[in-house]
Design an enzyme around this catalytic site. Structure first.
Site, PDB file in Angstrom:
ATOM      1  N   GLY A  99       0.819  -1.217   0.000  1.00 24.39           N
ATOM      2  CA  GLY A  99       0.000   0.000   0.000  1.00 24.39           C
ATOM      3  C   GLY A  99       0.844   1.255   0.000  1.00 24.39           C
ATOM      4  O   GLY A  99       2.072   1.201  -0.141  1.00 24.39           O
ATOM      5  N   PHE A 100       0.186   2.358   0.182  1.00 26.73           N
ATOM      6  CA  PHE A 100       0.853   3.669   0.128  1.00 26.73           C
ATOM      7  C   PHE A 100       1.956   3.786   1.183  1.00 26.73           C
ATOM      8  O   PHE A 100       3.144   3.902   0.868  1.00 26.73           O
ATOM      9  CB  PHE A 100      -0.220   4.747   0.304  1.00 26.73           C
ATOM     10  CG  PHE A 100       0.311   6.100   0.668  1.00 26.73           C
ATOM     11  CD1 PHE A 100       1.207   6.752  -0.157  1.00 26.73           C
ATOM     12  CD2 PHE A 100      -0.097   6.719   1.840  1.00 26.73           C
ATOM     13  CE1 PHE A 100       1.698   8.009   0.185  1.00 26.73           C
ATOM     14  CE2 PHE A 100       0.378   7.969   2.181  1.00 26.73           C
ATOM     15  CZ  PHE A 100       1.286   8.611   1.357  1.00 26.73           C
ATOM     16  N   ASP A 109       0.883  -9.000   1.209  1.00 30.88           N
ATOM     17  CA  ASP A 109      -0.213  -8.115   0.778  1.00 30.88           C
ATOM     18  C   ASP A 109      -0.927  -8.751  -0.410  1.00 30.88           C
ATOM     19  O   ASP A 109      -0.278  -9.159  -1.370  1.00 30.88           O
ATOM     20  CB  ASP A 109       0.377  -6.749   0.377  1.00 30.88           C
ATOM     21  CG  ASP A 109      -0.687  -5.652   0.323  1.00 30.88           C
ATOM     22  OD1 ASP A 109      -1.784  -5.912  -0.207  1.00 30.88           O
ATOM     23  OD2 ASP A 109      -0.401  -4.541   0.797  1.00 30.88           O
ATOM     24  N   LEU A 115       0.564  -3.421   8.973  1.00 29.54           N
ATOM     25  CA  LEU A 115      -0.160  -2.334   8.304  1.00 29.54           C
ATOM     26  C   LEU A 115      -1.417  -2.839   7.606  1.00 29.54           C
ATOM     27  O   LEU A 115      -2.259  -2.039   7.209  1.00 29.54           O
ATOM     28  CB  LEU A 115       0.730  -1.666   7.235  1.00 29.54           C
ATOM     29  CG  LEU A 115       1.766  -0.633   7.679  1.00 29.54           C
ATOM     30  CD1 LEU A 115       2.882  -1.293   8.474  1.00 29.54           C
ATOM     31  CD2 LEU A 115       2.356   0.084   6.473  1.00 29.54           C
ATOM     32  N   TYR A 151     -14.537   1.680  11.234  1.00 29.26           N
ATOM     33  CA  TYR A 151     -13.084   1.683  11.048  1.00 29.26           C
ATOM     34  C   TYR A 151     -12.382   2.077  12.350  1.00 29.26           C
ATOM     35  O   TYR A 151     -11.473   1.381  12.811  1.00 29.26           O
ATOM     36  CB  TYR A 151     -12.713   2.643   9.914  1.00 29.26           C
ATOM     37  CG  TYR A 151     -11.224   2.756   9.681  1.00 29.26           C
ATOM     38  CD1 TYR A 151     -10.493   1.679   9.192  1.00 29.26           C
ATOM     39  CD2 TYR A 151     -10.549   3.944   9.961  1.00 29.26           C
ATOM     40  CE1 TYR A 151      -9.128   1.787   8.987  1.00 29.26           C
ATOM     41  CE2 TYR A 151      -9.181   4.055   9.752  1.00 29.26           C
ATOM     42  CZ  TYR A 151      -8.477   2.972   9.263  1.00 29.26           C
ATOM     43  OH  TYR A 151      -7.124   3.090   9.070  1.00 29.26           O
ATOM     44  N   LYS A 186      -9.884  -0.354  14.566  1.00 28.66           N
ATOM     45  CA  LYS A 186      -8.495  -0.021  14.896  1.00 28.66           C
ATOM     46  C   LYS A 186      -8.312   0.081  16.413  1.00 28.66           C
ATOM     47  O   LYS A 186      -7.274  -0.296  16.943  1.00 28.66           O
ATOM     48  CB  LYS A 186      -8.094   1.289  14.212  1.00 28.66           C
ATOM     49  CG  LYS A 186      -7.785   1.118  12.725  1.00 28.66           C
ATOM     50  CD  LYS A 186      -6.503   0.318  12.538  1.00 28.66           C
ATOM     51  CE  LYS A 186      -6.046   0.291  11.090  1.00 28.66           C
ATOM     52  NZ  LYS A 186      -4.763  -0.430  10.931  1.00 28.66           N
TER      53      LYS A 186
END
Ligand code: UDP
Length: 317
Positions: free
Chosen positions: A10-11, A31, A73, A146, A150
């Protein structure tokens, strides 16, 4: 060191993988997503990417056993998912985190968990300190799934820390930079970027006085690397973000000015951008003392500089 990065395609993960490669370490990325953001690392013999979900316990177990340090992540992120597929958000973010921590505990490996400023919810007492209250809406508003997922992940981290696991929780505040996905409809900078590049008006939601502090990805990655290295960080939650607070209207105007685009800035109602079930947060700014003192990092890339580099990167794509 051998470093495992779940969600490393990802980013943020792609920048983190690059940072550890540059420091001379061995990296494995786990991933299921396309490897577009990490393809430039593929030729490096110290890099490998495994295209699998973090929910694949057998593969996860082997990779955690291989590693010296685990960055977790992997998560379903993006406002469109919070309101579109909350089941997936909860499953990956809660069960995936429990699985990673369980494996890390079994093999006694240190974990850095990437959480989010979303966990503070709509607390109005800014800046948010790591022990500030969480102020969340009703569970009937999907947007909060979300933040809840988390926060559950964080509770798991602290529960494992009590049992002796070395674990650090990082809460990121609006990280941006090259390789943000233009199609990622959840992030304001990428939405504005797409609008700029297509010459469309920039859609500021509401009156645009809501604020954020945007952190340039290189700063956020420096903090993330240090979290993996510094023993003082273990057992703590640490905000990762910039102190430069800007309104969204200001952000839009800066992006138009820096890009030299002819786009206008318009105000639109929330429903024009997001589906129902979304609730905006009026102000979000981190308290950064821990980041500065424990990680030794400041996210001090000026917003204009970071935006310039990001806009240039998008124009080259
Ligand atoms: N926003 C906006 N126009 C858009 C998309 C987002 O004005 O086209 C605003 C959104 O209402 C929020 C801020 O930009 O106040 C940041 O939104 P983003 O989804 O990037 O992240 P958040 O900080 O809310 O998690």
């Amino acid at each position: 060191m051998k470093v495992l990065i779940t969600g490393g395609a990802g980013f943020l993960g792609s920048h983190l993988a690059e940072a550890w490669i540059d420091r001379g370490h061995e990296i494995t990325v786990l991933d299921p997503a396309s490897d577009l953001k990490i393809r430039h690392l593929r030729a490096n013999p110290r890099f490998r990417a495994i295209r699998e979900s973090v929910l694949n316990r057998e593969i996860l177990e082997g990779l955690v056993a291989w590693s010296d340090l685990v960055y977790h992540l992997a998560a379903v992120v993006g406002v469109e998912h919070y309101v579109g597929d909350p089941y997936q958000v909860l499953t990956v973010n809660i069960n995936g985190t429990q699985d990673v921590l369980t494996a890390a505990f079994r093999h006694q490996k240190k974990v850095v968990f990437t959480s989010t400023s979303e966990v503070y919810g709509r607390n109005t007492a800014v800046p948010f300190h790591e022990d500030s209250d969480r102020v969340l809406g009703s569970t009937t508003t999907d947007r909060w799934c979300y933040a809840t997922s988390k926060a559950a992940g964080e509770h798991f981290c602290f529960a494992f820390a009590r049992m002796g696991l070395r674990v650090v929780v990082l809460r990121y505040f609006n990280v941006y930079g090259p390789r943000l996905d233009q199609m990622d409809r959840g992030r304001v900078i990428t939405i504005f970027m797409g609008q700029l590049l297509r010459g469309e008006p920039l859609t500021v939601i509401g009156d645009g006085v809501q604020t954020r502090a945007f952190a340039y990805v290189e700063d956020a990655v420096r903090a993330t690397v240090q979290a993996g290295l510094r023993p003082e960080a273990e057992g703590l939650a640490i905000n990762v973000g910039s102190e430069e607070e800007v309104s969204i209207l200001d952000l839009a105007e800066r992006m138009v000015r820096i890009s030299g685009s002819a786009s206008r800035v318009i105000r639109v109602p929330q429903e024009a951008v997001y589906a129902r079930g979304y609730e905006d947060i009026p102000r979000r700014v981190p308290a950064v003392r821990r980041m500065r003192e424990i990680l030794g990092v400041r996210a001090d890339t000026p917003l204009d500089d970071g935006l310039k580099r990001t806009i240039e990167w998008f124009k080259r794509q």
